[in-house]
Design a protein around this motif. Structure first.
Motif, PDB file in Angstrom:
ATOM      1  N   THR A  27       0.824  -1.203   0.000  1.00 54.21           N
ATOM      2  CA  THR A  27       0.000   0.000   0.000  1.00 54.21           C
ATOM      3  C   THR A  27       0.855   1.249   0.000  1.00 54.21           C
ATOM      4  O   THR A  27       0.573   2.219  -0.723  1.00 54.21           O
ATOM      5  N   GLN A  28       1.928   1.241   0.793  1.00 54.75           N
ATOM      6  CA  GLN A  28       2.821   2.395   0.817  1.00 54.75           C
ATOM      7  C   GLN A  28       3.500   2.593  -0.542  1.00 54.75           C
ATOM      8  O   GLN A  28       3.680   3.724  -1.002  1.00 54.75           O
ATOM      9  N   LEU A  31       1.009   4.246  -2.742  1.00 55.06           N
ATOM     10  CA  LEU A  31       0.852   5.665  -2.366  1.00 55.06           C
ATOM     11  C   LEU A  31       2.058   6.486  -2.801  1.00 55.06           C
ATOM     12  O   LEU A  31       1.918   7.632  -3.242  1.00 55.06           O
ATOM     13  N   ASP A  32       3.260   5.915  -2.693  1.00 50.71           N
ATOM     14  CA  ASP A  32       4.458   6.613  -3.153  1.00 50.71           C
ATOM     15  C   ASP A  32       4.414   6.827  -4.666  1.00 50.71           C
ATOM     16  O   ASP A  32       4.817   7.884  -5.170  1.00 50.71           O
ATOM     17  N   VAL A  47      -7.369  10.858  -2.550  1.00 49.25           N
ATOM     18  CA  VAL A  47      -6.481   9.790  -2.082  1.00 49.25           C
ATOM     19  C   VAL A  47      -6.593   9.712  -0.565  1.00 49.25           C
ATOM     20  O   VAL A  47      -6.428  10.717   0.133  1.00 49.25           O
ATOM     21  N   ALA A  49      -4.713   8.214   2.024  1.00 50.37           N
ATOM     22  CA  ALA A  49      -3.482   7.533   2.442  1.00 50.37           C
ATOM     23  C   ALA A  49      -3.615   6.955   3.841  1.00 50.37           C
ATOM     24  O   ALA A  49      -3.261   5.779   4.076  1.00 50.37           O
ATOM     25  N   LEU A  53      -3.600   2.875   4.677  1.00 53.66           N
ATOM     26  CA  LEU A  53      -2.546   2.275   5.506  1.00 53.66           C
ATOM     27  C   LEU A  53      -3.131   1.622   6.761  1.00 53.66           C
ATOM     28  O   LEU A  53      -2.634   0.575   7.213  1.00 53.66           O
ATOM     29  N   LEU A 120      -7.324   2.795  -1.831  1.00 51.05           N
ATOM     30  CA  LEU A 120      -6.374   3.897  -1.996  1.00 51.05           C
ATOM     31  C   LEU A 120      -7.066   5.237  -2.169  1.00 51.05           C
ATOM     32  O   LEU A 120      -6.536   6.270  -1.746  1.00 51.05           O
TER      33      LEU A 120
END
Length: 507
Positions: A27-28, A31-32, A47, A49, A53, A120
């Motif tokens: 997931t990170q 997101l990155d 989004v 985030a 997470l 997301l």
């Protein structure tokens, strides 16, 4: 670009099961990636985030505790902004719903959460799903990751672009006249319109109730089968939901990937090729048909004569249903409210008029006007009633065709992605992008689009469409997976690996 973002959903699920990664890491990474390329692509309207997470951490905790898990538990996903999400904005790409946060989840969203997929965020779309380019969003267009000067298709261009740009391994879209399949074709992704009633529409902000269908947007046929299997099935909250189990879609995809289509009969639809179709699109289509023959399928030409009337039929039925559905956005209960200028003590009608004028974009207004006119006294039978009769003829064409063959095939869209702005002021030219996808919605049959290669003229993706009889969605996955395997063997890699790098790529 993180290697984790390059994993398909099935690969990510396997890596999670093997303990090679975590949901938080997946997931990170997504997101990155969103942070790196979203400025160029604009696939998302919102989004989440922190929420994603938190859901990912919960997935990892369940896995660590040895709890029973869905195969996709922990794999992140994006959701088209036409589906209600409790606690997250749902705008349908419109100013009239700006800031609206639903108090409940659509059934498909509830299924995602129950299965443990971190959400997301919400993806961009043509306003109220009206468009073929995602240029009609009130919040600005989405850009095609293959060429940022081109459209990503519509209305679900945000979901397709998010998957194509490796911002998400999975996404949900909706398909009313091709809004999953046509974006899939022009972005090199896989898009599926399930059988009408095979996936719940509860919590989907309706454009046209008899045509809308939720479906998967993915990078592979197997991923689409996994997601379709999760979101499909009967829902008592949806009166159009079919009360019977889905066929084994995942098994069909795995069987098809072996590449043996012996005994399968494929019909090439005569009316969905030729004039108006780009030469490169037709070339890639014929190459794909040849690969089906090599896999053992028998290919014949099939005529569906009433398909030539599908576009006109759709653009009468859909605006009629849309004008009725959008009447509820009246500034009285929720959404945008605008007080008219120059009127002291305005009436409710004055406020409604001012709010709808300010809140709806030009394409939505165009379709409301068309639909209201076609439903008006003296015109109902001539327009809407006649269109419904032609719809029956199109359904009969499908029935007759499926008596001869197991599946039907055609190019998904007549052309590759056109330039932003190229057709924005020409509604008829825009509507023609749905020429090949609309018949399936009118008849309620399932369809899939998968990449067939790059057109010679512009090096942009073309799409191959497969249609099956109602409730035979598993045929889409068997044939689609076989063709996908043959094409990737020919290319030497998935088509998306050939896409140009975006700003922020490290690959």
């Amino acid at each position: 670009m993180s290697d984790l973002t390059r994993l398909t959903a099935a690969q990510a699920a396997d890596a999670l099961a093997a303990g090679e990664t975590t949901s938080v890491a997946l997931t990170q990474a997504a997101l990155d990636r969103i942070a790196a390329v979203e400025g160029a692509v604009h696939a998302f309207l919102h989004v989440d985030a922190a929420g994603a997470l938190e859901q990912a951490a919960a997935s990892d905790a369940r896995r660590a505790a040895g709890e029973p898990l869905h195969a996709l538990d922990g794999v992140p996903i994006a959701v088209k902004d036409v589906l209600a999400t409790d606690g997250l904005p749902t705008t349908c790409g419109s100013k009239i719903l700006e800031g609206w946060v639903p108090p409940y989840d659509a059934t498909v969203v509830a299924k995602l959460k129950a299965a443990g997929l971190p959400i997301l965020g919400k993806t961009n779309m043509d306003e109220f799903a009206m468009g073929s380019s995602t240029e009609h969003s009130a919040y600005g267009p989405t850009y095609n990751p293959w060429d940022l000067t081109r459209i990503p298709g519509g209305s679900g261009g945000g979901s397709a672009a998010a998957v194509a740009a490796f911002e998400a391994p999975l996404a949900l879209g909706t398909d009313t006249g091709g809004s999953i399949r046509q974006p899939g074709a022009v972005t090199g992704t896989v898009g599926v319109k399930p059988t009408y009633g095979g996936v719940s529409r509860y919590g989907l902000v309706a454009m046209a109730n008899s045509l809308d269908q939720v479906g998967p947007v993915t990078r592979t046929v197997l991923d689409a089968a996994l997601l379709h299997d999760l979101i499909g099935g009967h829902d008592p909250l949806d009166s159009t939901s079919i009360d019977q189990p889905l066929p084994d879609l995942v098994a069909a995809a795995r069987e098809g990937a072996a590449g043996d289509l012996s005994g399968l009969k494929v019909g090439v639809i005569t009316e969905l090729s030729g004039d108006g179709y780009q030469a490169g699109v037709l070339a890639r289509f014929q190459e794909s048909v040849d690969l089906l023959v090599k896999a053992g399928a028998e290919v014949v030409e099939v005529s569906c004569p009433n398909f030539v009337h599908a576009l006109a039929t759709y653009y009468l039925i859909m605006p009629c249903e849309a004008s009725s559905n959008l009447a509820k956005f009246d500034a009285m209960r929720y959404g945008l409210r605008v007080l008219p200028e120059g009127i002291d003590n305005p009436s409710a009608e004055d406020v409604m008029r001012a709010s709808r004028d300010a809140g709806f974009g030009d394409e939505v207004k165009r379709r409301i006007i068309l639909g209201t006119y076609a439903l008006s006294s003296g015109y109902y039978d001539a327009y809407y009633g006649t269109a419904q009769k032609v719809r029956t003829l199109i359904t009969r064409d499908f029935d007759a065709a499926f008596e001869q063959v197991d599946v039907l095939v055609s190019p998904t869209a007549p052309t590759t992605a056109f330039e932003l702005g190229e057709k924005l002021d020409d509604p008829i030219a825009m509507y023609l992008n749905d020429l090949a996808t609309i018949p399936a919605n009118l008849a309620g049959v399932p369809g899939i689009s998968l990449p067939s290669g790059l057109a010679d003229e512009d090096g942009l993706p073309a799409g191959f469409q497969i249609l099956a009889p109602a409730l035979a969605d598993d045929r889409l996955y068997r044939v689609g997976a076989a063709l996908e395997a043959a094409l990737e063997a020919q290319w030497g890699a998935p088509l998306l690996d050939k896409a140009p790098s975006l700003d922020g790529d490290s690959a």
